[in-house]
Design an enzyme around this catalytic site. Structure first.
Site, PDB file in Angstrom:
ATOM      1  N   SER A  97      16.543  73.927  -9.647  1.00 53.61           N
ATOM      2  CA  SER A  97      15.672  74.181  -8.494  1.00 53.61           C
ATOM      3  C   SER A  97      14.282  74.529  -8.990  1.00 53.61           C
ATOM      4  O   SER A  97      14.133  75.219 -10.012  1.00 53.61           O
ATOM      5  CB  SER A  97      16.215  75.342  -7.661  1.00 53.61           C
ATOM      6  OG  SER A  97      15.256  75.789  -6.716  1.00 53.61           O
ATOM      7  N   TYR A 152      19.613  83.619  -6.989  1.00 54.38           N
ATOM      8  CA  TYR A 152      19.575  82.154  -7.016  1.00 54.38           C
ATOM      9  C   TYR A 152      18.584  81.657  -8.063  1.00 54.38           C
ATOM     10  O   TYR A 152      18.901  80.758  -8.861  1.00 54.38           O
ATOM     11  CB  TYR A 152      19.193  81.640  -5.633  1.00 54.38           C
ATOM     12  CG  TYR A 152      19.143  80.134  -5.526  1.00 54.38           C
ATOM     13  CD1 TYR A 152      20.314  79.389  -5.419  1.00 54.38           C
ATOM     14  CD2 TYR A 152      17.929  79.457  -5.525  1.00 54.38           C
ATOM     15  CE1 TYR A 152      20.271  78.005  -5.314  1.00 54.38           C
ATOM     16  CE2 TYR A 152      17.876  78.086  -5.417  1.00 54.38           C
ATOM     17  CZ  TYR A 152      19.048  77.355  -5.316  1.00 54.38           C
ATOM     18  OH  TYR A 152      19.002  75.997  -5.219  1.00 54.38           O
TER      19      TYR A 152
END
Length: 252
Positions: A146, A159
């Protein structure tokens, strides 16, 4: 990308919905045979049946990335159904319901669960697939990271940390597996319009659109080309790399 992956046998995790499902659709359209795995077992099997009804080769498998035994069984079953493995896409991850809090308020249990699934699960899934990739004489692993790990998105620490770890693991895995002609790379999408990002505040969506060199929302199909390229023979001398796909929000 027509038939770019003709005959390739692929395992894609997190394939019941979102990016993982879109990767499966794109890969089968490009000629691949795909095993689609997800903890949402009923949903992923239904999606695989839909693809199979279109004349494509797709199988659905149950997978719990928090369970080492489930991971081993998934790799074994995928290779059995497909007759081997040429590639793995580690897309399965926890992304929903874990953001929006300061690091000082982040629950330890949430941190541990995210690390277990996103980091340990990706490592164990790759480890389980390696014998089959070796047997194929080469192979491709694509880790879906990401761009949050590249710019340090706030109030999303677990995350972000998990995706940063995945990027570091990509480089280390590439070093270890290169002698077997197994290429390991990462793709780092930006904020994409999928089910998992529906909880993201509109202000964050606007921040991405405004900050991109290409000023528009990111769609799942925007990421497919990078993933298919890294799974194909065109990238047989590319390994240990990270490819951000975010419309120019972050330059690598």
């Amino acid at each position: 990308m027509d038939k770019l992956l003709q005959g390739k046998k692929l395992l894609i995790t997190g394939a019941a919905r979102g990016l993982g499902l879109d990767f499966a659709r794109a890969a089968t359209a490009a000629g691949a045979e795909v095993a689609m795995a997800d903890i949402l077992a009923g949903q992923v099997m239904a999606e695989a049946r839909t693809l199979a009804a279109e004349g494509l080769i797709a199988h659905g498998l149950a997978l719990d990335l928090a369970d080492p035994a489930s991971i081993e069984a998934c790799a074994r079953d995928a290779a059995g159904l497909l007759g081997g493995l040429d590639g793995l896409v580690n897309c399965g991850a926890i992304a929903t319901g874990i953001g929006g809090v300061d690091m000082t308020d982040l629950d330890i249990e949430v941190w541990d669960r995210v690390m277990t699934v996103n980091v340990r699960g990706s490592w164990l899934m790759t480890r389980a697939a390696v014998p089959y990739l070796k047997a194929a004489g080469a192979g491709k692993v694509v880790n879906i990271a990401s761009d949050t790990a590249l710019w340090g998105a706030p109030r999303l620490l677990a995350y972000v940390a998990s995706k940063g770890a995945l990027l570091a693991m990509t480089r280390s895995m590439a070093r270890e597996l290169g002698e077997y002609r197994i290429c390991v790379n990462a793709v780092s999408p930006g904020l994409t319009l999928v089910e998992a990002t529906q909880y993201v505040p509109q202000a964050r969506h606007d921040q991405y659109v405004d900050g991109r060199a290409i000023h528009r929302p990111q769609l799942p199909e925007d990421v497919n080309g990078a993933v298919l390229y890294l799974l194909s023979d065109l990238s047989s001398f590319v390994t240990g790399q990270n490819l951000p796909v975010n419309g120019g929000f972050v330059f690598n």
